[in-house]
Design an enzyme around this catalytic site. Structure first.
Site, short mmCIF file in Angstrom:
data_model
loop_
_atom_site.label_atom_id
_atom_site.label_comp_id
_atom_site.label_asym_id
_atom_site.label_seq_id
_atom_site.Cartn_x
_atom_site.Cartn_y
_atom_site.Cartn_z
N VAL A 24 0.83 -1.21 0.00
CA VAL A 24 0.00 0.00 0.00
C VAL A 24 0.87 1.26 0.00
O VAL A 24 0.66 2.17 -0.79
CB VAL A 24 -0.94 -0.01 1.24
CG1 VAL A 24 -1.56 1.36 1.48
CG2 VAL A 24 -2.04 -1.06 1.04
N ASP A 42 10.42 3.32 6.62
CA ASP A 42 10.11 1.93 6.93
C ASP A 42 11.17 1.40 7.90
O ASP A 42 12.32 1.81 7.83
CB ASP A 42 10.11 1.08 5.64
CG ASP A 42 9.28 -0.19 5.78
OD1 ASP A 42 8.25 -0.32 5.10
OD2 ASP A 42 9.66 -1.07 6.60
N ARG A 47 14.29 -3.35 2.81
CA ARG A 47 13.29 -2.73 1.94
C ARG A 47 13.76 -1.33 1.51
O ARG A 47 13.65 -0.97 0.33
CB ARG A 47 11.95 -2.66 2.69
CG ARG A 47 10.80 -2.02 1.91
CD ARG A 47 10.31 -2.89 0.79
NE ARG A 47 9.08 -2.34 0.19
CZ ARG A 47 8.72 -2.55 -1.06
NH1 ARG A 47 9.47 -3.30 -1.86
NH2 ARG A 47 7.60 -2.05 -1.53
N THR A 101 -1.99 -4.57 9.45
CA THR A 101 -2.94 -4.80 10.54
C THR A 101 -3.41 -6.26 10.45
O THR A 101 -4.50 -6.54 9.95
CB THR A 101 -4.15 -3.83 10.45
OG1 THR A 101 -4.58 -3.75 9.09
CG2 THR A 101 -3.82 -2.46 10.96
N THR A 136 -6.15 -0.84 7.29
CA THR A 136 -7.53 -1.28 7.54
C THR A 136 -7.70 -1.58 9.03
O THR A 136 -6.90 -2.34 9.60
CB THR A 136 -7.84 -2.54 6.72
OG1 THR A 136 -7.51 -2.26 5.36
CG2 THR A 136 -9.31 -2.92 6.83
N CYS A 276 -6.58 -9.13 3.41
CA CYS A 276 -7.69 -8.18 3.41
C CYS A 276 -9.00 -8.92 3.63
O CYS A 276 -9.51 -8.95 4.74
CB CYS A 276 -7.71 -7.41 2.09
SG CYS A 276 -6.33 -6.27 1.95
N ARG A 347 1.50 -14.22 1.73
CA ARG A 347 1.01 -14.12 3.12
C ARG A 347 -0.45 -14.56 3.23
O ARG A 347 -1.28 -14.18 2.43
CB ARG A 347 1.18 -12.67 3.61
CG ARG A 347 2.65 -12.32 3.77
CD ARG A 347 2.82 -10.85 4.07
NE ARG A 347 2.25 -10.03 3.00
CZ ARG A 347 2.10 -8.72 3.11
NH1 ARG A 347 2.43 -8.11 4.20
NH2 ARG A 347 1.60 -8.03 2.11
N1 LIG Z 1 -2.12 -5.19 0.32
C1 LIG Z 1 -3.35 -4.86 0.00
O1 LIG Z 1 -3.90 -5.31 -0.99
C2 LIG Z 1 -4.14 -3.89 0.81
C3 LIG Z 1 -5.25 -3.25 0.23
C4 LIG Z 1 -5.97 -2.36 0.99
C5 LIG Z 1 -5.62 -2.13 2.32
N2 LIG Z 1 -4.55 -2.78 2.86
C6 LIG Z 1 -4.19 -2.49 4.24
O2 LIG Z 1 -3.06 -1.62 4.23
C7 LIG Z 1 -2.22 -1.89 5.34
C8 LIG Z 1 -0.81 -2.19 4.87
O3 LIG Z 1 -0.85 -3.37 4.09
P1 LIG Z 1 0.34 -3.79 3.11
O4 LIG Z 1 -0.17 -4.93 2.31
O5 LIG Z 1 0.91 -2.60 2.44
O6 LIG Z 1 1.41 -4.32 4.18
P2 LIG Z 1 2.94 -4.73 3.88
O7 LIG Z 1 3.27 -5.75 4.87
O8 LIG Z 1 3.12 -4.99 2.42
O9 LIG Z 1 3.75 -3.39 4.19
C9 LIG Z 1 3.83 -2.84 5.43
C10 LIG Z 1 5.19 -2.17 5.58
O10 LIG Z 1 5.16 -1.52 6.83
C11 LIG Z 1 6.43 -1.68 7.42
N3 LIG Z 1 6.29 -1.48 8.85
C12 LIG Z 1 5.78 -2.33 9.79
N4 LIG Z 1 5.78 -1.75 10.99
C13 LIG Z 1 6.30 -0.51 10.82
C14 LIG Z 1 6.57 0.56 11.69
N5 LIG Z 1 6.28 0.51 12.98
N6 LIG Z 1 7.13 1.68 11.18
C15 LIG Z 1 7.42 1.77 9.86
N7 LIG Z 1 7.19 0.78 8.98
C16 LIG Z 1 6.63 -0.35 9.47
C17 LIG Z 1 6.88 -3.06 7.04
O11 LIG Z 1 8.27 -3.21 7.13
C18 LIG Z 1 6.36 -3.14 5.60
O12 LIG Z 1 7.33 -2.72 4.66
C19 LIG Z 1 -2.89 -3.03 6.12
O13 LIG Z 1 -3.72 -2.48 7.09
C20 LIG Z 1 -3.74 -3.68 5.06
O14 LIG Z 1 -4.87 -4.33 5.61
C21 LIG Z 1 -3.79 -3.64 2.13
#
Ligand SMILES: NC(=O)c1ccc[n+]([C@@H]2O[C@H](COP(=O)([O-])OP(=O)(O)OC[C@H]3O[C@@H](n4cnc5c(N)ncnc54)[C@H](O)[C@@H]3O)[C@@H](O)[C@H]2O)c1
Length: 437
Positions: A24, A42, A47, A101, A136, A276, A347
């Protein structure tokens, strides 16, 4: 040149930090960087290194597009600088939090990354700043769980010194058509004025437009019900598949016929994995329970969808038995281990449930997935997979993910006369497959 820079600075002095550069955060950071000065933060240093070298291993942003916005240092000019150093985000006035989340093994929400990210932002928060959450969550998480952390760490007062917003993300990993800029975005703010500001910020880059929700809780609830609605609808067609399989009726034929009615919804049976659709309903359920309501439909949908992996495996085994194929030590090829098609994300993939159940029947399973990272599959699940199609003859072939590569497989080379092909996704032609879900 100097004047141009000065005008730009006066016109757009907003500086945005995006906290969490995953599926995201990165596409969003890249998009904002075309019009703003953006710092991507991050905690994962690997990364940061890959992004600063112009590579995105999630494949959401192609290298050329990423490289076009990358800058070597953070200034006030447009561009994206990625870092794990807190100091680099201290002069931002917008913080957008996009951290994971997930749920724990009992399907309870884990807010730790969100709380940690709030602590990070709280440590650098300045008066006037706006913190927008995109992760989310359940309704209330931003104002009841995150804002108190921002207040505690920063010593600032909410809605007086700093403000909050919530704008849920709707991207669909692997989908190159519905990219972040082309998906209408819901926005919200902790006061009507801040709502308008947050909305304007997103409007500047989201070409599909925005919808300003009246409150943060409304925006939070809207996201969590979008995915819960999908989950329940898929659970319904999964239940139909189970019923029609008992009656020897092809579910896909039924859905095609029913789909000719104008208001019949086009859902298909399948495995519901990822982070999700298979996770968000638990966030809503948790909050409902905290408020004294025990959700029935939401959790029934979850139970049904969570049981589909074992169901698929039992269907495969029954089909093999019907063809007199010996089950113990049978060679089974599983096509696909990612949670969805044409995307490397493994995942919370439910293909693993199929594999685990097939192994429990005493079969030998080989996993072929041209998209999945072999090390990650091994690390996450202790399973061996391959990116190259194995040149062997299998007793059964189970297609669990509709990667485009599977459409061009010459199945005659990897099966013998008796072998069965079970197509969970119903993408193979009738002459190739024996059965679908
Ligand atoms: N992937 C999807 O399709 C999607 C779509 C809509 C919403 N979401 C929501 O968006 C959010 C993020 O999802 P994602 O798929 O991008 O996750 P992800 O795991 O791909 O990315 C999250 C990133 O956050 C970093 N991170 C974790 N803790 C951290 C912290 N304390 N400080 C800084 N960086 C930190 C991780 O290293 C990682 O690079 C979630 O809530 C998810 O439910 C995801």
């Amino acid at each position: 040149m100097v004047l141009g820079k000065l005008i730009k600075k006066i016109m757009n002095k907003d500086k945005i930090a995006i906290v969490g550069l995953g599926y995201v955060g990165l596409p969003l950071a890249r998009l904002f960087a075309t019009k703003y000065s953006v710092v991507g933060f991050d905690i994962n240093t690997d990364r940061i290194s890959e992004l600063m070298s112009g590579i995105d291993s999630t494949l959401e942003v192609d290298n050329e597009t990423l490289q076009a916005v990358l800058v070597k240092e953070s200034t006030e000019a447009n561009g994206l600088f990625c870092t794990n150093e807190l100091d680099q985000i201290k002069d931002c006035n917008y913080y957008i939090i996009t951290v994971p989340t997930p749920v724990d093994k009992n399907n309870r929400p884990i807010l730790t990354p969100l709380i940690k990210a709030s602590e990070t932002v709280g440590a650098v928060l300045k008066p006037g700043a706006i913190v927008v959450y995109e992760s989310t969550v359940y309704p209330g998480a931003t104002e009841e769980d995150c804002v108190p952390v921002l207040e505690r760490v920063s010593g600032l007062t909410f809605n007086k010194d700093f403000y909050a917003g919530y704008s849920p993300e709707r991207i669909n990993p692997g989908d190159k058509e519905h990219t972040v800029d082309k998906i209408l975005k819901v926005t919200s703010g902790s006061t009507p004025e801040i709502g308008k500001k947050v909305d304007d910020l997103y409007k500047a880059v989201i070409t599909a437009g925005t919808h300003l929700a009246p409150t943060i809780k409304v925006a939070e609830a809207s996201k969590v019900i979008e995915n819960s609605q999908r989950d329940i609808n898929i659970a319904f067609v999964n239940e139909l598949a189970k019923i029609f399989n008992l009656m020897d009726i092809n579910t896909h034929d039924v859905l095609e016929a029913a789909g000719t009615k104008w208001n019949f919804l086009p859902f298909k049976p399948g495995l519901v994995g990822g982070h999700c659709i298979g996770v968000d309903p638990y966030y809503l359920a948790q909050k409902a329970q905290e408020n004294g309501y025990h959700p029935e439909i939401i959790l029934a949908g979850r139970r049904l969808n969570d049981g589909m992996g074992a169901y698929v495996a039992s269907e495969v085994i029954k089909l093999m038995i019907s063809k007199d194929i010996k089950i113990k030590n049978a060679n089974i090829l599983v096509l696909g281990i990612t949670f969805k098609e044409n995307c490397p994300d493994v995942r919370n993939t439910k293909a693993v449930d199929v594999i685990v159940a097939l192994k429990e029947y005493g079969t030998e399973v080989t996993i072929y997935d041209p998209w999945a990272n072999v090390e990650e599959v091994n690390y996450e699940y202790g399973l061996k997979s391959t990116k190259k199609i194995p040149l062997d003859k299998f007793d059964a072939i189970v297609l669990t993910v509709s990667h485009k590569e599977f459409l061009t497989i010459d199945f005659s080379k990897i099966k013998n006369e008796k072998s069965i092909i079970y197509d969970v996704k119903n993408i193979l032609s009738e002459s190739i497959k024996d059965k679908t879900l």
